[in-house]
Motif scaffolding. Sequence first.
Motif, mmCIF file in Angstrom:
data_model
loop_
_atom_site.group_PDB
_atom_site.id
_atom_site.type_symbol
_atom_site.label_atom_id
_atom_site.label_comp_id
_atom_site.label_asym_id
_atom_site.label_seq_id
_atom_site.Cartn_x
_atom_site.Cartn_y
_atom_site.Cartn_z
ATOM 1 N N ARG A 97 0.825 -1.202 0.000
ATOM 2 C CA ARG A 97 0.000 0.000 0.000
ATOM 3 C C ARG A 97 0.860 1.252 0.000
ATOM 4 N NH1 ARG A 97 -5.364 0.407 0.911
ATOM 5 N NH2 ARG A 97 -5.438 -1.722 1.715
ATOM 6 N N ASP A 98 0.498 2.199 -0.855
ATOM 7 C CA ASP A 98 1.172 3.491 -0.938
ATOM 8 C C ASP A 98 0.499 4.456 0.038
ATOM 9 O OD1 ASP A 98 2.263 5.947 -1.614
ATOM 10 O OD2 ASP A 98 2.184 5.589 -3.775
ATOM 11 N N LYS A 99 1.239 4.942 1.010
ATOM 12 C CA LYS A 99 0.680 5.849 2.019
ATOM 13 C C LYS A 99 0.141 7.135 1.401
ATOM 14 C CE LYS A 99 3.826 4.308 5.708
ATOM 15 N NZ LYS A 99 4.930 4.726 6.607
ATOM 16 N N ARG A 100 0.692 7.520 0.252
ATOM 17 C CA ARG A 100 0.297 8.787 -0.369
ATOM 18 C C ARG A 100 -1.052 8.690 -1.079
ATOM 19 N NH1 ARG A 100 6.027 8.805 -3.359
ATOM 20 N NH2 ARG A 100 5.214 6.684 -3.597
ATOM 21 N N ASN A 103 -3.114 5.591 -0.840
ATOM 22 C CA ASN A 103 -3.901 4.512 -0.236
ATOM 23 C C ASN A 103 -4.241 3.414 -1.240
ATOM 24 O OD1 ASN A 103 -4.732 3.707 2.348
ATOM 25 N ND2 ASN A 103 -6.878 4.102 1.869
ATOM 26 N N LYS A 104 -3.550 3.440 -2.387
ATOM 27 C CA LYS A 104 -3.682 2.364 -3.367
ATOM 28 C C LYS A 104 -2.435 1.500 -3.272
ATOM 29 C CE LYS A 104 -6.448 5.208 -6.504
ATOM 30 N NZ LYS A 104 -6.532 5.793 -7.876
ATOM 31 N N HIS A 105 -2.322 0.516 -4.152
ATOM 32 C CA HIS A 105 -1.176 -0.393 -4.088
ATOM 33 C C HIS A 105 -0.169 -0.136 -5.197
ATOM 34 C CE1 HIS A 105 -3.915 -2.942 -1.537
ATOM 35 N NE2 HIS A 105 -2.786 -3.016 -0.862
ATOM 36 N N ILE A 106 1.083 -0.380 -4.872
ATOM 37 C CA ILE A 106 2.164 -0.356 -5.846
ATOM 38 C C ILE A 106 2.515 -1.812 -6.143
ATOM 39 C CG2 ILE A 106 4.552 0.319 -6.293
ATOM 40 C CD1 ILE A 106 4.115 2.576 -4.217
ATOM 41 N N PHE A 107 2.429 -2.197 -7.406
ATOM 42 C CA PHE A 107 2.676 -3.576 -7.807
ATOM 43 C C PHE A 107 4.066 -3.693 -8.424
ATOM 44 C CE2 PHE A 107 -1.870 -3.028 -7.705
ATOM 45 C CZ PHE A 107 -2.346 -4.205 -7.174
ATOM 46 N N VAL A 129 9.341 -0.724 -0.344
ATOM 47 C CA VAL A 129 9.210 -0.814 1.113
ATOM 48 C C VAL A 129 10.011 0.290 1.780
ATOM 49 C CG1 VAL A 129 9.780 -2.191 3.152
ATOM 50 C CG2 VAL A 129 8.712 -3.279 1.180
ATOM 51 N N ASN A 130 11.246 0.503 1.322
ATOM 52 C CA ASN A 130 12.114 1.559 1.887
ATOM 53 C C ASN A 130 11.540 2.941 1.637
ATOM 54 O OD1 ASN A 130 14.029 -0.202 2.949
ATOM 55 N ND2 ASN A 130 15.137 -0.342 0.994
ATOM 56 N N ILE A 131 10.983 3.146 0.459
ATOM 57 C CA ILE A 131 10.355 4.447 0.141
ATOM 58 C C ILE A 131 9.210 4.722 1.100
ATOM 59 C CG2 ILE A 131 8.960 5.688 -1.559
ATOM 60 C CD1 ILE A 131 10.674 4.331 -3.742
ATOM 61 N N GLN A 132 8.378 3.716 1.331
ATOM 62 C CA GLN A 132 7.228 3.900 2.202
ATOM 63 C C GLN A 132 7.631 4.122 3.658
ATOM 64 O OE1 GLN A 132 3.943 4.155 1.169
ATOM 65 N NE2 GLN A 132 4.900 4.164 -0.851
#
Length: 297
Positions: free
Chosen positions: A270-273, A275-279, A290-293
């Motif tokens: 899930r992308d905190k920015r 609220n959708k997903h990054i595939f 993961v590190n970006i989030q």
Amino acid sequence: MTDLTAKTSFKGEIFIPKGSATKIISNLSQQNLNVTKFDPKILEFIGTVKSGYLDLGDKNLTKIDLFYKLTTAKPVMSDIIIIPGETTVVFLQEIAKKENLDFNKLELEYNKTAPFYEGFLIPETYHLAKGYDEKELISVLVKNSLKIHKNLINNYKKEYYKNIESNEWKNILAKASVIQKEAANKDEMKIVSSVIDNRLDKGMRLQMDGTLNYGKFSHIKITPDRIRNDESKFNTYLNDGLPPIVCMVSIEAIDAAINPAKTEYLYFMRDKRTNKHIFTKTHGEHLKQVNIQRNLK
């Protein structure tokens, strides 16, 4: 003789029990209606009285208008809403509380009539006349859901979806339930479906948190401790393949389970920015995200 045009205190919602005109008049007398021995005959002459919860309107009625309303008023409706992704036990608990019903009786009736427990009821808004009991409510929900399942199986015309109780159909519902728990929105459902297929094809465990939101744990936050210690078949970190059916699923989730997108994705988060997903396709790409989030506030 009582003046039939005299105002009464009756308005709004009223409950009328089943029975004869005499019984109904007797019931109204206990609610402070000034009655006479002629009233049952007058009521019978006007028409057949409806039973249950009736809506009399927002103005105080005269006695004669009350009698007419008892034969023509619309029933008070109650909306029973099944939310996609909710678990059956939590739904039954909540509806028992909302409608002042007995949870144990609801579950007993459900177990007697539904072909299987989790994932059978189809999320939808059901409009029922207020005043039903546990058996009547479950009967409506089961009959409607059974009809929808049969229509879906027939529409997809897949030979291996033999019937609602077949393992093939239950596997579709199990996959759909994972999609329902994991996808951020309807647009993501077919992509999540492809990730499930891609991981299973490679012999990878699904390792998806949403599968641990089963039964009474429907709204419990998933923690590392829970992942390590939940030994149920729902734990896709510890078990291979699909879990049992996790929750009730929408028609969109079922369609996504049957018709996944064609992708090479194996991971998503899930992308905190948004609220959708990054595939992502590789573990390295996934770790980068993961590190970006982790660095986002």
